[in-house]
Design an enzyme around this catalytic site. Structure first.
Site, PDB file in Angstrom:
ATOM      1  N   LYS A   1       0.645  -1.353   0.095  1.00 17.65           N
ATOM      2  CA  LYS A   1      -0.281  -0.240  -0.109  1.00 17.65           C
ATOM      3  C   LYS A   1       0.485   1.171  -0.617  1.00 17.65           C
ATOM      4  O   LYS A   1       0.239   2.285  -0.183  1.00 17.65           O
ATOM      5  CB  LYS A   1      -0.628  -0.388   1.338  1.00 17.65           C
ATOM      6  CG  LYS A   1      -2.136  -1.347   1.309  1.00 17.65           C
ATOM      7  CD  LYS A   1      -2.406  -0.917   2.598  1.00 17.65           C
ATOM      8  CE  LYS A   1      -3.475  -1.811   3.390  1.00 17.65           C
ATOM      9  NZ  LYS A   1      -4.073  -2.093   4.680  1.00 17.65           N
ATOM     10  N   GLY A   2       2.039   0.904   0.599  1.00 21.51           N
ATOM     11  CA  GLY A   2       3.044   2.476   0.734  1.00 21.51           C
ATOM     12  C   GLY A   2       2.473   3.746  -0.293  1.00 21.51           C
ATOM     13  O   GLY A   2       2.804   4.353   0.440  1.00 21.51           O
TER      14      GLY A   2
ATOM     15  N   GLU B   1       7.941   2.144  -5.921  1.00 21.87           N
ATOM     16  CA  GLU B   1       8.050   1.990  -4.553  1.00 21.87           C
ATOM     17  C   GLU B   1       7.988   2.972  -3.380  1.00 21.87           C
ATOM     18  O   GLU B   1       8.484   4.030  -4.194  1.00 21.87           O
ATOM     19  CB  GLU B   1       9.456   1.133  -4.626  1.00 21.87           C
ATOM     20  CG  GLU B   1       9.130  -0.635  -4.497  1.00 21.87           C
ATOM     21  CD  GLU B   1       8.001  -0.992  -3.060  1.00 21.87           C
ATOM     22  OE1 GLU B   1       7.703  -0.464  -2.434  1.00 21.87           O
ATOM     23  OE2 GLU B   1       8.590  -2.356  -2.756  1.00 21.87           O
ATOM     24  N   ASP B   2       7.700   2.424  -2.698  1.00 20.57           N
ATOM     25  CA  ASP B   2       8.085   3.630  -1.125  1.00 20.57           C
ATOM     26  C   ASP B   2       9.574   4.091  -0.575  1.00 20.57           C
ATOM     27  O   ASP B   2       9.946   4.565  -0.321  1.00 20.57           O
ATOM     28  CB  ASP B   2       6.498   3.379  -0.419  1.00 20.57           C
ATOM     29  CG  ASP B   2       6.761   1.697   0.566  1.00 20.57           C
ATOM     30  OD1 ASP B   2       7.414   1.241   0.328  1.00 20.57           O
ATOM     31  OD2 ASP B   2       6.030   1.880   1.040  1.00 20.57           O
TER      32      ASP B   2
ATOM     33  N   ASP C   1      14.717  -1.659   1.063  1.00 26.31           N
ATOM     34  CA  ASP C   1      15.899  -1.556   2.295  1.00 26.31           C
ATOM     35  C   ASP C   1      16.056  -2.790   2.257  1.00 26.31           C
ATOM     36  O   ASP C   1      17.515  -2.150   1.983  1.00 26.31           O
ATOM     37  CB  ASP C   1      13.849  -1.629   3.367  1.00 26.31           C
ATOM     38  CG  ASP C   1      14.399  -1.886   4.530  1.00 26.31           C
ATOM     39  OD1 ASP C   1      15.822  -1.642   5.134  1.00 26.31           O
ATOM     40  OD2 ASP C   1      14.174  -2.502   5.712  1.00 26.31           O
TER      41      ASP C   1
ATOM     42  N   LYS D   1      17.194   3.229   1.317  1.00 24.87           N
ATOM     43  CA  LYS D   1      17.248   3.691   2.264  1.00 24.87           C
ATOM     44  C   LYS D   1      18.678   2.469   2.121  1.00 24.87           C
ATOM     45  O   LYS D   1      18.475   1.065   2.028  1.00 24.87           O
ATOM     46  CB  LYS D   1      16.134   2.616   3.870  1.00 24.87           C
ATOM     47  CG  LYS D   1      16.481   2.887   4.622  1.00 24.87           C
ATOM     48  CD  LYS D   1      15.267   3.018   6.427  1.00 24.87           C
ATOM     49  CE  LYS D   1      15.126   1.147   6.610  1.00 24.87           C
ATOM     50  NZ  LYS D   1      13.795   1.326   7.450  1.00 24.87           N
TER      51      LYS D   1
ATOM     52  N   PHE E   1      13.124   3.493  11.022  1.00 18.52           N
ATOM     53  CA  PHE E   1      11.703   2.830  10.213  1.00 18.52           C
ATOM     54  C   PHE E   1      11.535   4.299  10.192  1.00 18.52           C
ATOM     55  O   PHE E   1      11.164   5.011  11.138  1.00 18.52           O
ATOM     56  CB  PHE E   1      11.556   2.267  11.327  1.00 18.52           C
ATOM     57  CG  PHE E   1      10.237   1.426  10.593  1.00 18.52           C
ATOM     58  CD1 PHE E   1      10.229   0.829   9.603  1.00 18.52           C
ATOM     59  CD2 PHE E   1       8.570   2.013  10.628  1.00 18.52           C
ATOM     60  CE1 PHE E   1       8.924   0.035   9.001  1.00 18.52           C
ATOM     61  CE2 PHE E   1       8.128   1.742  10.207  1.00 18.52           C
ATOM     62  CZ  PHE E   1       7.579   0.762   9.566  1.00 18.52           C
TER      63      PHE E   1
ATOM     64  N   ARG F   1      -0.005   6.795   8.272  1.00 22.09           N
ATOM     65  CA  ARG F   1       0.296   7.218   6.468  1.00 22.09           C
ATOM     66  C   ARG F   1      -0.056   8.230   6.273  1.00 22.09           C
ATOM     67  O   ARG F   1      -0.100   8.658   5.159  1.00 22.09           O
ATOM     68  CB  ARG F   1      -0.707   5.855   5.489  1.00 22.09           C
ATOM     69  CG  ARG F   1      -0.001   5.080   5.808  1.00 22.09           C
ATOM     70  CD  ARG F   1      -1.005   3.795   4.784  1.00 22.09           C
ATOM     71  NE  ARG F   1      -0.814   1.878   4.924  1.00 22.09           N
ATOM     72  CZ  ARG F   1      -0.288   1.631   5.027  1.00 22.09           C
ATOM     73  NH1 ARG F   1       0.751   1.845   4.085  1.00 22.09           N
ATOM     74  NH2 ARG F   1      -0.363   0.208   5.115  1.00 22.09           N
TER      75      ARG F   1
HETATM   76  P1  XMP Z   1      12.362  -4.422   1.263  1.00 20.86           P
HETATM   77  O1  XMP Z   1      12.713  -5.009   2.881  1.00 20.86           O
HETATM   78  O2  XMP Z   1      11.849  -6.078   0.733  1.00 20.86           O
HETATM   79  O3  XMP Z   1      10.850  -3.930   2.299  1.00 20.86           O
HETATM   80  O4  XMP Z   1      13.217  -3.746   0.703  1.00 20.86           O
HETATM   81  C1  XMP Z   1      10.107  -2.779   1.421  1.00 20.86           C
HETATM   82  C2  XMP Z   1       9.000  -2.566   1.935  1.00 20.86           C
HETATM   83  O5  XMP Z   1       9.465  -2.890   3.784  1.00 20.86           O
HETATM   84  C3  XMP Z   1       8.305  -1.923   3.481  1.00 20.86           C
HETATM   85  N1  XMP Z   1       9.357  -1.161   4.884  1.00 20.86           N
HETATM   86  C4  XMP Z   1       9.116  -0.165   5.408  1.00 20.86           C
HETATM   87  N2  XMP Z   1       7.950   0.727   5.195  1.00 20.86           N
HETATM   88  N3  XMP Z   1       8.642   2.278   7.273  1.00 20.86           N
HETATM   89  C5  XMP Z   1       7.931   1.685   5.771  1.00 20.86           C
HETATM   90  O6  XMP Z   1       6.852   1.609   6.473  1.00 20.86           O
HETATM   91  C6  XMP Z   1      10.087   1.472   6.774  1.00 20.86           C
HETATM   92  O7  XMP Z   1      11.055   2.190   7.144  1.00 20.86           O
HETATM   93  C7  XMP Z   1      10.008   0.224   5.693  1.00 20.86           C
HETATM   94  N4  XMP Z   1      10.707   0.118   5.156  1.00 20.86           N
HETATM   95  C8  XMP Z   1      10.735  -0.785   4.096  1.00 20.86           C
HETATM   96  C9  XMP Z   1       8.518  -1.305   2.433  1.00 20.86           C
HETATM   97  O8  XMP Z   1       6.703  -1.480   2.530  1.00 20.86           O
HETATM   98  C10 XMP Z   1       8.595  -1.242   1.568  1.00 20.86           C
HETATM   99  O9  XMP Z   1       7.414  -1.257   0.104  1.00 20.86           O
HETATM  100 MG    MG Z   2       4.756  -0.457   4.576  1.00 22.14          MG
END
Ligand code: XMP
Ligand code: MG
Length: 184
Positions: free
Chosen positions: A52-53, A108-109, A112, A140, A161, A174
């Site tokens: 959803k992000g 993507e939002d 990570d 990130k 985070f 959100r």
């Molecule tokens: P990965 O670790 O697979 O994760 O790159 C990507 C998804 O993890 C969520 N994500 C976060 N969501 N704050 C959030 O609200 C954060 O700091 C954060 N870090 C990872 C996010 O949904 C992303 O698409």
């Molecule tokens: Mg999320």
């Protein structure tokens, strides 16, 4: 005006530290949108937002593009109610657009660990698009486990985070117009 009241309520909670303001986000999205518009002139662009992000970021990005773009959405569940990656990824909403031969931009939002992105690039490629590139609001770095190319991104963040502007913690925050570091 309900929103300022909501923001004030959250601000009074000590764990929210401002990271990016609404103005900074807006400026970086405008810059990114003009780069993307230059790069995709005359192409068959499809933005694929990751729910959803990314929904707020994609809505703002889309409105700043000066090229035509179709829109679709994918949803994977990867995180539970916490703040660390589970490593497990499951498709919960599929594409509804034929992207065969199209120029796909995954929106993507935040990237990570990179695990979700690596998985979904492979997944999108199974539909035989003409090209696949990635655009993320935030890149990130602290937890990166998988090398991934992020073709376009707005902000580099080292750690923490983040919440706000579509990013949530257990479905909260959100709605905040700015982005904050959530101290848990
Ligand atoms: P990965 O670790 O697979 O994760 O790159 C990507 C998804 O993890 C969520 N994500 C976060 N969501 N704050 C959030 O609200 C954060 O700091 C954060 N870090 C990872 C996010 O949904 C992303 O698409
Ligand atoms: Mg999320």
């Amino acid at each position: 005006m309900i929103l300022p009241l909501v923001v004030d309520t959250y601000k009074s909670m000590p764990e929210l530290i401002p990271v990016l303001s609404k103005k900074e986000i807006e400026r970086s999205i405008n810059d990114l949108a003009s780069r993307i518009s230059d790069d995709y002139q005359g192409r068959d662009l499809v933005l694929i937002g990751i729910l959803k992000g990314a929904f707020i970021f994609m809505a703002d990005l889309l409105r700043q593009l000066s090229v035509a773009a179709k829109v679709d959405l994918l949803r994977f569940s990867s995180y539970g109610a916490g703040t660390s990656s589970s490593g497990r990824i499951r498709l919960t909403k599929n594409l509804e657009t034929d992207i065969n031969g199209s120029d796909v931009l995954i929106v993507e939002d935040i990237v990570d660990t990179g695990l979700t992105l690596a998985y979904l690039i492979d997944y999108v490629k199974t539909f035989h698009p003409g090209s696949v590139k990635v655009c993320s609001l935030i890149n990130k770095h602290e937890n990166r486990k998988q090398e991934v190319t992020i073709d376009y991104y707005c902000h580099d963040i080292e750690e923490g985070f983040l919440v706000g502007y579509g990013l949530d913690y257990d479905e909260h925050y959100r709605n905040l117009p700015d982005i904050y570091h959530l101290k848990i």
